[in-house]
Design a protein around this motif. Sequence first.
Motif, mmCIF file in Angstrom:
data_model
loop_
_atom_site.group_PDB
_atom_site.id
_atom_site.type_symbol
_atom_site.label_atom_id
_atom_site.label_comp_id
_atom_site.label_asym_id
_atom_site.label_seq_id
_atom_site.Cartn_x
_atom_site.Cartn_y
_atom_site.Cartn_z
ATOM 1 N N TYR A 79 7.133 -11.407 20.443
ATOM 2 C CA TYR A 79 8.406 -12.148 20.884
ATOM 3 C C TYR A 79 9.363 -10.861 21.428
ATOM 4 N N VAL A 80 9.622 -10.393 22.331
ATOM 5 C CA VAL A 80 10.691 -10.156 23.419
ATOM 6 C C VAL A 80 12.029 -10.760 23.372
ATOM 7 N N GLU A 85 2.923 -32.683 16.664
ATOM 8 C CA GLU A 85 3.278 -31.483 17.893
ATOM 9 C C GLU A 85 3.290 -30.592 17.590
ATOM 10 N N TRP A 86 3.100 -30.713 15.953
ATOM 11 C CA TRP A 86 3.119 -29.493 15.055
ATOM 12 C C TRP A 86 1.888 -28.888 15.593
ATOM 13 N N PRO A 87 1.720 -27.129 15.284
ATOM 14 C CA PRO A 87 0.970 -26.210 15.304
ATOM 15 C C PRO A 87 -0.316 -26.663 14.413
ATOM 16 N N LEU A 133 6.188 -18.936 12.635
ATOM 17 C CA LEU A 133 6.428 -17.919 13.357
ATOM 18 C C LEU A 133 7.936 -17.860 14.064
ATOM 19 N N GLU A 134 8.942 -16.472 14.698
ATOM 20 C CA GLU A 134 9.894 -16.746 14.692
ATOM 21 C C GLU A 134 9.991 -17.447 16.045
ATOM 22 N N ALA A 135 9.297 -17.369 16.919
ATOM 23 C CA ALA A 135 9.191 -17.646 18.291
ATOM 24 C C ALA A 135 8.851 -19.055 18.200
ATOM 25 N N GLU A 136 8.220 -19.485 17.186
ATOM 26 C CA GLU A 136 8.285 -20.789 17.318
ATOM 27 C C GLU A 136 9.515 -21.657 16.519
ATOM 28 N N ALA A 177 20.541 -15.764 16.380
ATOM 29 C CA ALA A 177 19.084 -14.396 16.243
ATOM 30 C C ALA A 177 18.295 -14.507 15.819
ATOM 31 N N ASP A 178 18.298 -14.692 14.644
ATOM 32 C CA ASP A 178 16.494 -14.805 13.458
ATOM 33 C C ASP A 178 16.475 -16.329 13.569
ATOM 34 N N ALA A 179 15.346 -17.150 13.050
ATOM 35 C CA ALA A 179 15.371 -17.849 12.605
ATOM 36 C C ALA A 179 13.863 -17.899 11.552
ATOM 37 N N LYS A 180 13.961 -18.694 10.695
ATOM 38 C CA LYS A 180 12.734 -18.821 9.592
ATOM 39 C C LYS A 180 12.431 -20.272 8.944
#
Length: 369
Positions: free
Chosen positions: A82-83, A209-211, A4-7, A193-196
């Motif tokens: 995500y804010v 450490e990965w989810p 996800l973007e936040a991650e 500003a965004d990340a994939k």
Amino acid sequence: MNLLEAEGKALIAQHGIKVPRGALWPELPVIEGGLVLKAQVPTGKRGKAGGIRFVADHQQAESAAKALLDMEIGGHRTKAIYVEEKLDILHEHYLAIAIDRDRRCHLVIASPKGGMDIEEVDPRHILRLPIDPLLGLRSFHADCVARFLSGEGDDQTALGEVIASLYHAALALDAELIEINPLALTPSGLVAADAKIILDDNARFRHPEWPDSTKRTDRSAFERASAMAGAVGVEVDPEGDTVAVVSGAGLMMATLDLLADAGLRVRAVIDLGGTVLSGAEGLRQVLAAVGPLKPRVTFLNAFMQTAFCDIFAEGLAGAHQTAPLPGRVVVRLKGRRADIGRARLQPLGFEIHEDLEPAIAALAPGRRT
């Protein structure tokens, strides 16, 4: 694994790439001024789908968050928001590091025309620069990309630093793709500003450490069950009636192409990976993941170049005793000691083949060999 973007932003920030200040709802970043609320779903084009909302201050954030929660975007339900701070964007670039499987190297992809409509950008405005894996990214590579991107107000040195940081992040993270769109030019510098990010699941053993992929809410129950078995499952077509279980990622992609070419609708595919060698228990978990999909036919395509087919067949036979597959089961088994393996599976009622072409042909509705 599609982050996800936040991650993704948390990871690239660790590699020196500036990201906006942000927090997961209901927390709010401690900032003054406008905010951006973003639905956290593993798909693109959120802005066009209404999954991104701009608000003037903290007071307006709650109503915007309520509107986004449970919104469906690209087949995914929004379970997290995500804010982050609203940026004063002067210009938007596109920058990505991807794996080029044809060239077998990393590829830097860049455009000075980033933003929501990157898919419609003229190819003349997109740079694709392959990086020799033995040479790695050198300063002249970064300079070349920075010159291609730079326009009025851009700092080529700063662009080069971001390009180098993104490349080294891709290596360190075992990423199949890291995409920043847009890489925003702001009065305070360049900001992602965004990340994939898509991580290579096969490298998980290097990254404790990965989810935990077995608990991710952005994956279906089938995909989580496949991950728990040590395999990689992907749902393809909810209306499909064929499931393919394949002994390797490359063979899986080729099998999917062949099934589609034969006019079959594929419900899901599974790359067995190391589960090929896990015996009856590991394979039982794979078959148990397939069962709830209720396929008309399950196609097991195993081509063993180093492992022994008879050992795999013995594990598959044991797994089928405790987690029998519904519908027809077509098996293509080829490789070392394959004749022994096929003989072991024959009494189970499976339709057995050595070669791929007749096995694919046998999958057609009403066809039985």
